[in-house]
Scaffold this active site. Structure first.
Site, PDB file in Angstrom:
ATOM      1  N   GLY A  42       1.870   4.656  -2.193  1.00  0.00           N
ATOM      2  CA  GLY A  42       2.946   4.421  -1.246  1.00  0.00           C
ATOM      3  C   GLY A  42       2.555   4.808   0.168  1.00  0.00           C
ATOM      4  O   GLY A  42       1.477   5.348   0.421  1.00  0.00           O
ATOM      5  N   ASP A  43       3.437   4.486   1.108  1.00  0.00           N
ATOM      6  CA  ASP A  43       3.263   4.851   2.524  1.00  0.00           C
ATOM      7  C   ASP A  43       2.064   4.145   3.152  1.00  0.00           C
ATOM      8  O   ASP A  43       1.494   4.634   4.123  1.00  0.00           O
ATOM      9  CB  ASP A  43       3.098   6.375   2.689  1.00  0.00           C
ATOM     10  CG  ASP A  43       4.145   7.156   1.925  1.00  0.00           C
ATOM     11  OD1 ASP A  43       5.334   6.860   2.120  1.00  0.00           O
ATOM     12  OD2 ASP A  43       3.781   8.029   1.128  1.00  0.00           O
TER      13      ASP A  43
ATOM     14  N   LYS B  71       3.616  -1.024   4.327  1.00  0.00           N
ATOM     15  CA  LYS B  71       4.159  -2.295   3.848  1.00  0.00           C
ATOM     16  C   LYS B  71       5.239  -2.837   4.771  1.00  0.00           C
ATOM     17  O   LYS B  71       5.283  -4.037   5.058  1.00  0.00           O
ATOM     18  CB  LYS B  71       4.723  -2.125   2.439  1.00  0.00           C
ATOM     19  CG  LYS B  71       3.691  -1.729   1.391  1.00  0.00           C
ATOM     20  CD  LYS B  71       4.309  -1.591   0.016  1.00  0.00           C
ATOM     21  CE  LYS B  71       5.266  -0.418  -0.097  1.00  0.00           C
ATOM     22  NZ  LYS B  71       4.603   0.893   0.043  1.00  0.00           N
TER      23      LYS B  71
ATOM     24  N   ALA C 270      12.749   4.821  -1.430  1.00  0.00           N
ATOM     25  CA  ALA C 270      11.707   4.164  -0.628  1.00  0.00           C
ATOM     26  C   ALA C 270      11.963   4.413   0.847  1.00  0.00           C
ATOM     27  O   ALA C 270      13.066   4.735   1.251  1.00  0.00           O
ATOM     28  CB  ALA C 270      11.687   2.664  -0.911  1.00  0.00           C
ATOM     29  N   GLY C 271      10.941   4.235   1.661  1.00  0.00           N
ATOM     30  CA  GLY C 271      11.095   4.384   3.098  1.00  0.00           C
ATOM     31  C   GLY C 271      10.083   3.536   3.834  1.00  0.00           C
ATOM     32  O   GLY C 271       8.925   3.922   3.947  1.00  0.00           O
ATOM     33  N   HIS C 272      10.506   2.357   4.286  1.00  0.00           N
ATOM     34  CA  HIS C 272       9.615   1.489   5.043  1.00  0.00           C
ATOM     35  C   HIS C 272       9.873   1.683   6.527  1.00  0.00           C
ATOM     36  O   HIS C 272      10.929   1.325   7.033  1.00  0.00           O
ATOM     37  CB  HIS C 272       9.838   0.023   4.662  1.00  0.00           C
ATOM     38  CG  HIS C 272       9.397  -0.299   3.271  1.00  0.00           C
ATOM     39  ND1 HIS C 272       9.676  -1.489   2.638  1.00  0.00           N
ATOM     40  CD2 HIS C 272       8.685   0.423   2.372  1.00  0.00           C
ATOM     41  CE1 HIS C 272       9.150  -1.489   1.430  1.00  0.00           C
ATOM     42  NE2 HIS C 272       8.560  -0.332   1.246  1.00  0.00           N
TER      43      HIS C 272
ATOM     44  N   GLN D 238       7.390   1.676  -3.061  1.00  0.00           N
ATOM     45  CA  GLN D 238       6.359   2.542  -3.646  1.00  0.00           C
ATOM     46  C   GLN D 238       5.034   1.769  -3.742  1.00  0.00           C
ATOM     47  O   GLN D 238       4.721   1.017  -2.833  1.00  0.00           O
ATOM     48  CB  GLN D 238       6.808   3.099  -4.997  1.00  0.00           C
ATOM     49  CG  GLN D 238       7.892   4.155  -4.904  1.00  0.00           C
ATOM     50  CD  GLN D 238       9.272   3.561  -4.869  1.00  0.00           C
ATOM     51  OE1 GLN D 238       9.578   2.600  -5.535  1.00  0.00           O
ATOM     52  NE2 GLN D 238      10.147   4.158  -4.075  1.00  0.00           N
TER      53      GLN D 238
ATOM     54  N   THR E 141      11.743  12.209   3.532  1.00  0.00           N
ATOM     55  CA  THR E 141      11.886  13.649   3.325  1.00  0.00           C
ATOM     56  C   THR E 141      11.228  14.507   4.393  1.00  0.00           C
ATOM     57  O   THR E 141      11.576  15.680   4.543  1.00  0.00           O
ATOM     58  CB  THR E 141      11.269  14.042   1.967  1.00  0.00           C
ATOM     59  OG1 THR E 141       9.854  13.748   2.012  1.00  0.00           O
ATOM     60  CG2 THR E 141      11.895  13.250   0.829  1.00  0.00           C
TER      61      THR E 141
ATOM     62  N   ASP F 261      -7.706   3.166  12.350  1.00  0.00           N
ATOM     63  CA  ASP F 261      -7.678   3.782  13.687  1.00  0.00           C
ATOM     64  C   ASP F 261      -7.521   5.295  13.598  1.00  0.00           C
ATOM     65  O   ASP F 261      -7.984   6.025  14.482  1.00  0.00           O
ATOM     66  CB  ASP F 261      -6.543   3.182  14.524  1.00  0.00           C
ATOM     67  CG  ASP F 261      -5.183   3.274  13.835  1.00  0.00           C
ATOM     68  OD1 ASP F 261      -5.063   2.769  12.701  1.00  0.00           O
ATOM     69  OD2 ASP F 261      -4.241   3.850  14.419  1.00  0.00           O
TER      70      ASP F 261
ATOM     71  N   SER G 244      -4.807  -3.255  10.536  1.00  0.00           N
ATOM     72  CA  SER G 244      -3.847  -2.625  11.435  1.00  0.00           C
ATOM     73  C   SER G 244      -4.585  -1.811  12.493  1.00  0.00           C
ATOM     74  O   SER G 244      -5.569  -1.129  12.203  1.00  0.00           O
ATOM     75  CB  SER G 244      -2.911  -1.707  10.649  1.00  0.00           C
ATOM     76  OG  SER G 244      -2.063  -0.988  11.513  1.00  0.00           O
TER      77      SER G 244
ATOM     78  N   GLY H 268      -2.643   0.078  14.869  1.00  0.00           N
ATOM     79  CA  GLY H 268      -1.705   1.061  15.390  1.00  0.00           C
ATOM     80  C   GLY H 268      -0.362   0.918  14.688  1.00  0.00           C
ATOM     81  O   GLY H 268      -0.176   0.030  13.852  1.00  0.00           O
TER      82      GLY H 268
END
Length: 424
Positions: free
Chosen positions: A10-11, A14, A37-39, A223, A300, A332, A410, A412
């Site tokens: 995760g993280d 996405k 989840a946390g996008h 996730q 969190t 980066d 990616s 940045g």
């Protein structure tokens, strides 16, 4: 239908990638998970974390579907919608969010049970977000839960109240300090009334009809592959299917209708909570990566564990998902290091070599390949031709090992900080 999913724990970024490419699709559809989840998406220097809402919400004309394979907490959803409208007043979520009638509710006591189990010596503690996700899914499997479509039934309130009272009795017997049952019940039913403003339907029919009409769908997973309930590093996993096959079951779309499968991975690894992590770094380099990469949980704020890129695990994730294009993020963050490492395989105590694994043997020794580091200002790059040789060598190595192209890189955190490396 194309799919975007994470390939690590995760993280991976996405949300940013989905936000970037969702303008090319008619529909974005979330197929698993809940408000755990946390996008994170960064727009004009401002950051917002989406939990249940699909990441295509900021694209005009894009419909956003919360699919059957998800579990929805109406209280959290209401807060997320209100926060979304504060962030961008032009967004009209009631017009472009469609929710599956068959998705399951996360009830208030599910969150309390989650806390109870995480804090009890009688249960395995895995470091969850305590959002009640596992409890909702387990009650779904036990056939003891309520679904979104049930909220329109005349006996919905009494059915939910019965479940809440039953759970409260059990928790009280466990000597847990509990909030007022009346207060959390009122909050829940008020949030359910708010939820009724949104279109709820059989999203399986909606999505398949859209495909038949020639519309395009981007399926969004929460996730990541190594947190899959079946294929991840059990028991330190989430409670749903996070893989490409989960997109089919979670949305009710045949695997025959899947096109591209975009897999997102960082140039290093992170994970939150407990669980095996063979390449974990405990030194100043690990702390530097954590700080530079802002490796703290979107929901969190918990510090993420950091480590070198794990190829055996990544090969496994690519294999089980049938990934067609790799999206690499956070190269980066490694800029400025004299050398970077990649775990190419494990050596077990008996001398066995492991090149591909979803088990990640705790007693396996990670064998690292060291490569020249790079030092560049990625934020100013507008073309792949500007990439340092060391980065190109790193990408070429990954492509050769994984057998798929690195399609995007990616540069940045911003939504437009992404280089397209193929198909130009």
């Amino acid at each position: 239908m194309d799919i975007v999913l994470g390939l690590q724990w995760g993280d991976e970024g996405k949300g940013k990638f989905i936000d970037l490419i969702s303008e090319n699709y008619d529909i974005t559809a979330r197929f698993n998970g809940g408000s755990n989840a946390g996008h994170s998406i960064e727009i004009n220097g401002r950051r917002i974390t989406l939990k249940m809402i699909p990441s295509g919400i900021f694209m005009k004309g894009v419909q956003n579907v919360i699919g059957t394979g998800t579990v929805l907490d109406p209280v959290s959803f209401k807060k997320e919608i209100l926060n979304l409208q504060t962030f961008d007043e032009t967004v009209q979520p009631e017009n472009n969010i469609i929710i599956s009638l068959k998705a399951h509710f996360v009830l208030p006591t599910h969150k309390l049970l989650d806390v109870f189990m995480e804090e009890s010596f009688d249960y395995t503690t895995i470091g969850t977000t305590k959002n009640g996700i596992a409890q909702a899914y387990s009650n779904k499997i036990l056939r003891q839960n309520v679904r979104i479509g049930d909220m329109f039934a005349s006996d919905f309130k009494s059915r939910v109240q019965h479940i809440l009272e039953r759970d409260y009795k059990m928790l009280a017997e466990g000597n847990m300090e509990l909030p007022s049952l009346d207060e959390i019940s009122i909050e829940f039913f008020e949030a359910v009334d708010f939820l009724k403003r949104f279109k709820c339907t059989e999203t399986e029919i909606y999505l398949n009809s859209a495909l038949a009409e020639g519309k395009t769908i981007l399926a969004e997973g929460s996730q990541a592959a190594m947190l899959d309930i079946d294929h991840g590093t059990y028991p330190y996993v989430t409670s749903s299917s996070t893989t490409a096959s989960g997109a089919s079951s979670g949305l009710g779309v045949s695997p025959k209708k899947i096109g591209e499968i975009f897999g997102i991975a960082k140039a290093y690894c992170t994970r939150v909570g407990n669980g095996v992590f063979p390449t974990e770094l405990f030194d100043e380099i690990g702390e530097e990566i954590r700080t530079k990469g802002n490796e703290f949980g979107s929901n969190t704020g918990r510090p993420r564990r950091t480590g070198w890129l794990d190829l055996p695990a990544l090969k496994y994730a690519v294999m089980i998902n049938g990934v067609t294009q790799l999206v690499l993020t956070k190269a980066d963050v490694l800029s400025g290091l004299k050398s970077v490492a990649v775990c190419t395989h494990y050596e077990l105590e008996n001398g066995e070599i492991v090149n591909v694994s979803g088990l990640l043997p705790e007693n396996g020794k990670p064998i690292l390949k060291w490569m020249n580091g790079w030092n560049a200002d990625f934020s100013s790059m507008k073309s792949p031709s500007e990439l340092p040789k060391e980065v190109i060598d790193f990408l070429s190595f990954l492509e050769a090992e994984l057998g798929i192209p690195v399609a995007y890189l990616s540069t940045g955190p911003g939504r437009n900080e992404m280089l397209k490396l193929i198909g130009k």
